[in-house]
Scaffold this active site. Sequence first.
Site, short mmCIF file in Angstrom:
data_model
loop_
_atom_site.label_atom_id
_atom_site.label_comp_id
_atom_site.label_asym_id
_atom_site.label_seq_id
_atom_site.Cartn_x
_atom_site.Cartn_y
_atom_site.Cartn_z
N ARG A 122 0.85 -1.19 0.00
CA ARG A 122 0.00 0.00 0.00
C ARG A 122 0.89 1.24 0.00
O ARG A 122 1.97 1.25 0.59
CB ARG A 122 -0.92 0.02 1.23
CG ARG A 122 -2.12 -0.92 1.15
CD ARG A 122 -3.13 -0.45 0.11
NE ARG A 122 -4.36 -1.24 0.10
CZ ARG A 122 -4.57 -2.29 -0.68
NH1 ARG A 122 -3.60 -2.74 -1.48
NH2 ARG A 122 -5.73 -2.93 -0.65
N HIS A 157 -1.54 0.72 -9.74
CA HIS A 157 -2.10 -0.29 -8.83
C HIS A 157 -2.70 -1.44 -9.64
O HIS A 157 -3.90 -1.71 -9.58
CB HIS A 157 -3.15 0.33 -7.91
CG HIS A 157 -3.37 -0.49 -6.66
ND1 HIS A 157 -3.79 0.05 -5.47
CD2 HIS A 157 -3.24 -1.82 -6.42
CE1 HIS A 157 -3.92 -0.90 -4.56
NE2 HIS A 157 -3.58 -2.06 -5.12
N GLU A 188 -4.11 7.63 -4.73
CA GLU A 188 -4.08 7.05 -6.06
C GLU A 188 -5.22 7.62 -6.89
O GLU A 188 -6.38 7.52 -6.46
CB GLU A 188 -4.21 5.51 -6.00
CG GLU A 188 -2.99 4.86 -5.40
CD GLU A 188 -3.16 3.35 -5.21
OE1 GLU A 188 -2.17 2.70 -4.84
OE2 GLU A 188 -4.30 2.83 -5.39
#
Length: 328
Positions: A244, A292, A273
């Site tokens: 993360r 991601h 993000e």
Amino acid sequence: MSEQELPGLLILDIGGTYGVQENIVALLKKHFCLITMKEFLENKKEMSKKIQSVFVSECRPIVDQELLESLPNLKVIGNSGVGVDHLNLKMISNFGVKVTNTPHAVADSTADIGMALMLTSARRLVEGSQIAISPHTKYFAVDWLGVEVSRATLGIIGMGRIGYKVAQRARAFDMKILYHNRKQRRKEEEQAVGAHYCEKMEDLLQQSDFVMLVVNLTPESHKMIGKKELGLMKPTATLINIGRGALIDQDALVEALQNNVIRAAALDVTYPEPLPRDHPLLKLNNIIITPHIGTATVQAVQMMAEEAIVNMLAVLNGQPIPSEVFPK
């Protein structure tokens, strides 16, 4: 069983930017009566009684106190993915609702992206591709060099299911594998991948050519890599994050990359993000950032949905739950 008899499942939407993909919708419809957030909000009184499950994909829909209070028959939140830092587990538990995740489905694809980032950064593939296709390139410089992954030292921080899969892959590159984890793995597990346990993370940081973060985000792991930790790393080392974004103090990382405290970084996750378009990390040439995509494969998305379905049905049918997540 007719659609009306199937248990109600709340999803954000079908298709679009944030909605559930059509093929996954078809899978969910075999077991649930799907209710989108729009349908729920337009007819709360009727829909609230039907909904027994919520399918959370890409952190959506947002599960807050208001939503929980409006779903009196809710029994389970099925998270598609392993990380649950976007869910308030204690608050959800207080409503008598269970939370499940999908640790088995994500392991291979996430380990693959860790290896891909390591190789891409080491061999400067992004830069190399840009040079190869640039209209301004007249020749390929002989002094344009990367570094080897084979026989290098990889430090894995977080040796759970994904971390161990990374170690299995790294062994094929004859890498020396160090790892730091809350608990030491069994000797036979260590020997199977040639991994050596570092009780202190500092020891791993000082010895590794590549440091890969494969841990969940918790209050304890928040910004676990900061200025001090980056300073312990070799100046030739690369930091890779597939956990993360908030595991790293990004301000400290910017400083470390600007001042060549470490060689490079490769991140599949950031905080937030996406990063703001003027974020200093986006202006550096010794970093790779991907959006991601650790579990963004056709196979992984399908397997996550299948695992989430098994979990949710187990809760609704009063059976043992394969992957329940408990509040700390």
